[in-house]
Design a protein around this motif. Sequence first.
Motif, short mmCIF file in Angstrom:
data_model
loop_
_atom_site.label_atom_id
_atom_site.label_comp_id
_atom_site.label_asym_id
_atom_site.label_seq_id
_atom_site.Cartn_x
_atom_site.Cartn_y
_atom_site.Cartn_z
N HIS A 17 0.73 -1.09 0.15
CA HIS A 17 -0.13 0.14 0.17
C HIS A 17 1.03 1.19 -0.05
O HIS A 17 1.89 1.52 0.95
N VAL A 18 0.75 2.07 -0.76
CA VAL A 18 1.53 3.34 -1.13
C VAL A 18 0.58 4.59 -0.74
O VAL A 18 -0.48 4.76 -1.23
N ASP A 19 0.88 5.44 0.34
CA ASP A 19 0.08 6.45 0.65
C ASP A 19 0.85 7.81 0.21
O ASP A 19 1.93 7.91 0.52
N LEU A 20 0.35 8.38 -0.71
CA LEU A 20 0.81 9.67 -1.43
C LEU A 20 1.58 10.65 -0.18
O LEU A 20 2.48 11.09 -0.18
N THR A 54 5.64 13.48 2.87
CA THR A 54 6.24 13.83 4.02
C THR A 54 7.59 13.23 4.12
O THR A 54 8.46 13.89 4.61
N ALA A 55 7.95 11.96 3.72
CA ALA A 55 9.30 11.47 3.66
C ALA A 55 10.02 12.33 2.70
O ALA A 55 11.29 12.51 3.02
N ALA A 56 9.65 12.52 1.49
CA ALA A 56 10.34 13.34 0.46
C ALA A 56 10.79 14.85 1.29
O ALA A 56 11.96 15.20 1.07
N GLU A 70 3.82 17.14 -4.44
CA GLU A 70 2.76 16.09 -4.58
C GLU A 70 2.82 15.80 -5.97
O GLU A 70 2.77 14.58 -6.33
N HIS A 71 2.87 16.68 -6.92
CA HIS A 71 3.24 16.28 -8.42
C HIS A 71 4.29 15.38 -8.63
O HIS A 71 4.23 14.12 -9.25
N GLY A 88 -3.96 12.11 -2.09
CA GLY A 88 -4.35 12.94 -1.01
C GLY A 88 -5.78 13.53 -1.67
O GLY A 88 -6.13 13.52 -3.06
N GLY A 89 -6.42 14.27 -0.80
CA GLY A 89 -7.74 14.92 -1.28
C GLY A 89 -7.65 15.72 -2.49
O GLY A 89 -8.55 15.94 -3.32
N GLY A 90 -6.42 16.61 -2.69
CA GLY A 90 -6.43 17.56 -3.79
C GLY A 90 -5.76 17.04 -4.81
O GLY A 90 -5.58 17.78 -5.99
N THR A 91 -5.18 15.81 -4.88
CA THR A 91 -4.02 15.30 -6.00
C THR A 91 -4.86 15.55 -7.21
O THR A 91 -4.19 16.10 -8.28
N PRO A 92 -5.99 14.95 -7.56
CA PRO A 92 -6.70 15.06 -8.80
C PRO A 92 -7.24 16.41 -9.39
O PRO A 92 -7.55 16.71 -10.37
N THR A 93 -7.12 17.52 -8.34
CA THR A 93 -7.53 18.74 -8.80
C THR A 93 -6.58 19.51 -9.53
O THR A 93 -6.93 20.54 -9.75
N GLN A 94 -5.41 19.31 -9.43
CA GLN A 94 -4.23 19.80 -10.28
C GLN A 94 -4.27 19.02 -11.57
O GLN A 94 -4.07 17.98 -11.94
N SER A 95 -4.44 20.29 -12.78
CA SER A 95 -4.58 19.50 -14.06
C SER A 95 -3.49 18.61 -14.29
O SER A 95 -3.70 17.65 -15.15
N GLU A 96 -2.18 19.03 -14.33
CA GLU A 96 -1.09 18.19 -14.60
C GLU A 96 -1.27 16.67 -14.00
O GLU A 96 -0.74 15.69 -14.47
N ASN A 97 -1.89 16.87 -12.68
CA ASN A 97 -2.01 15.26 -12.02
C ASN A 97 -3.27 14.55 -12.66
O ASN A 97 -3.13 13.33 -12.89
N LEU A 98 -4.19 15.46 -13.26
CA LEU A 98 -5.47 14.54 -13.75
C LEU A 98 -4.95 14.04 -15.16
O LEU A 98 -5.30 12.89 -15.40
#
Length: 169
Positions: free
Chosen positions: A28-31, A36-38, A59-60, A76-86
């Motif tokens: 399981h990978v949690d973004l 946090t680790a990075a 995040e990207h 994360g809850g905001g991940t897909p809201t950035q167009s480059e992530n989408l």
Amino acid sequence: MKAILIGFMGSGKTTIGKLLAEKLNLPHVDLDDQITAAAGIAITDIFSQHGENYFRQLEHEVLLNAISQEGILSTGGGTPTQSENLTALKKAEIPVILLEAAADTILERVSGDIERPLVNSLDRDGLTSLKEKRQPKYQACADLTIKTDGSSPEKIVTQILNYLNRQTD
Ligand code: S3P
């Protein structure tokens, strides 16, 4: 990744992701954990010390790296809201599962959570309107949407497993 979980804060992405990964015998990978680790500091500290834009950039980068790893990814809850992530999520052609819950359920779950900077900075109305604003972006990349209100993690994971099995038939 075998599947990617998306959804607003408190929708159950981490709980479901862990259980799904366990059932599939995958990591399981949690973004958020990877971010946090990075960064070497907690997410609230990234927001307070460097600002949200810096967090989104990190995040990207972490997302692009995570997509090619093996396992189940909880974003994360905001991940897909950035167009480059989408774009990256769509291009990866990995099943994207949207976990949905009613605003009241979400607010109940996240209220008072000091580890979520957006919960600290927004009131109930602010969080509700953020959720509504993000909804079209979530839907734009979801292959499967699961309403989690009144369900159990076991049932939700079974729904996801059935869906994944149908994809490989
Ligand atoms: C965020 C959600 C958080 C975390 C960060 C920003 C958001 O993840 O990535 O605090 O923009 O909704 P969870 O959805 O796991 O709380």
